[in-house]
Design a protein around this motif. Structure first.
Motif, short mmCIF file in Angstrom:
data_model
loop_
_atom_site.label_atom_id
_atom_site.label_comp_id
_atom_site.label_asym_id
_atom_site.label_seq_id
_atom_site.Cartn_x
_atom_site.Cartn_y
_atom_site.Cartn_z
N ARG A 1 10.30 -4.37 -8.08
CA ARG A 1 9.14 -5.15 -8.35
C ARG A 1 8.58 -6.15 -7.31
O ARG A 1 8.29 -7.10 -7.65
N GLU A 2 8.71 -5.59 -6.09
CA GLU A 2 7.95 -6.60 -5.07
C GLU A 2 7.21 -5.72 -4.22
O GLU A 2 7.54 -4.44 -3.76
N THR A 3 5.97 -6.32 -3.65
CA THR A 3 5.13 -5.59 -2.70
C THR A 3 5.83 -5.08 -1.37
O THR A 3 6.67 -5.87 -0.89
N LEU A 4 5.68 -3.98 -1.16
CA LEU A 4 6.21 -3.37 0.34
C LEU A 4 5.01 -3.04 1.23
O LEU A 4 4.29 -2.20 0.74
N VAL A 5 5.22 -3.57 2.25
CA VAL A 5 4.19 -3.27 3.41
C VAL A 5 4.91 -2.31 4.34
O VAL A 5 5.94 -2.84 4.75
N VAL A 6 4.59 -0.98 4.61
CA VAL A 6 5.31 0.00 5.59
C VAL A 6 4.53 0.25 6.50
O VAL A 6 3.63 1.05 6.46
N PRO A 7 4.59 -0.39 7.78
CA PRO A 7 3.71 0.26 9.13
C PRO A 7 3.83 1.31 9.38
O PRO A 7 3.11 1.92 10.24
N ASP A 8 5.20 2.07 9.41
CA ASP A 8 5.36 3.45 9.70
C ASP A 8 6.07 4.05 8.70
O ASP A 8 7.41 3.93 8.35
N VAL A 9 5.47 5.00 7.90
CA VAL A 9 6.02 5.57 6.67
C VAL A 9 7.09 6.45 7.04
O VAL A 9 8.19 6.80 6.39
N ILE B 1 0.77 0.82 1.85
CA ILE B 1 1.32 -0.54 1.20
C ILE B 1 1.33 -0.45 -0.42
O ILE B 1 0.55 0.59 -0.99
N VAL B 2 2.55 -0.76 -1.15
CA VAL B 2 2.59 -0.64 -2.36
C VAL B 2 2.85 -1.72 -3.14
O VAL B 2 3.57 -2.57 -2.86
N LEU B 3 2.07 -1.86 -4.28
CA LEU B 3 2.26 -3.27 -5.01
C LEU B 3 2.63 -2.87 -6.61
O LEU B 3 2.18 -2.02 -7.01
N PRO B 4 3.53 -3.74 -7.08
CA PRO B 4 3.85 -3.55 -8.61
C PRO B 4 2.83 -4.12 -9.59
O PRO B 4 2.21 -5.05 -9.19
N VAL B 5 2.86 -3.49 -10.49
CA VAL B 5 1.74 -3.93 -11.56
C VAL B 5 2.64 -4.26 -12.85
O VAL B 5 3.21 -3.22 -13.70
N VAL C 1 2.48 1.05 -10.20
CA VAL C 1 2.19 0.62 -9.04
C VAL C 1 0.82 1.02 -8.43
O VAL C 1 0.45 2.01 -8.81
N LEU C 2 0.57 0.04 -7.53
CA LEU C 2 -0.96 0.51 -6.70
C LEU C 2 -0.55 0.94 -5.15
O LEU C 2 0.33 0.24 -4.85
#
Length: 158
Positions: free
Chosen positions: A88-96, A113-117, A126-127
């Motif tokens: 339940r925390e946003t993750l920014v992944v620069p290189d998947v 980038i994936v954000l929890p809803v 998630v977005l």
């Protein structure tokens, strides 16, 4: 029919999302419009959409999105989306490709980038936004996209 949206900065995008969701209470309708706005307005992205949490199945299921064909189901804790659902925390992944257990739904995606809803303490989904460019998502993107998710959550908690 409205004119196409040209590339916007994230601040303008937040205002557009606020306008769209302020008069609608249906979650799917709001998610569909948010995905469309993100896909049309953000530069250098190739997928934008939602995965919805299915508690009984302990997995995410594809929801409203814009872009190419997508993975339909993602187990909790698997890939970027499943990890965000679990933590339940946003993750920014620069290189998947460097993310352990990354699920490659579109081989063209390079960053994500994936954000929890989360509404009322419960995971809704998630977005997920993908880009064909490495290091596409900035801290400013994270903050503003979290603002957009908050606007959606406000319609759910109503």
């Amino acid at each position: 029919m409205s004119a196409p949206i040209h590339r916007l900065n994230v601040d303008e995008l937040v205002l557009m999302v606020r306008s769209v969701v302020s008069t609608e209470t249906d979650m799917i309708a709001n998610m569909a419009n948010i995905a469309a706005l993100l896909f049309e307005a953000l530069p250098q992205i190739n997928w934008a959409g939602f995965y919805l949490w299915k508690e009984a199945e302990k997995q995410l299921v594809l929801g409203p999105f814009q872009g190419r064909l997508a993975c339909t189901r993602i187990p909790l804790g698997r890939g970027v989306c499943g990890t965000v659902a679990q933590n339940r925390e946003t993750l920014v992944v620069p290189d998947v490709h460097a993310f352990p257990g990354h699920i490659a739904c579109d081989a063209a995606s390079e960053s994500e980038i994936v954000l929890p809803v989360v509404a009322g303490g419960a995971l809704v989904g998630v977005l997920d936004i993908d880009s064909p460019v490495k290091d596409r998502f900035t801290e400013a993107d994270r903050v503003r996209l979290e603002d957009i998710v908050a606007l959606l959550v406000a319609t759910l908690e109503g």
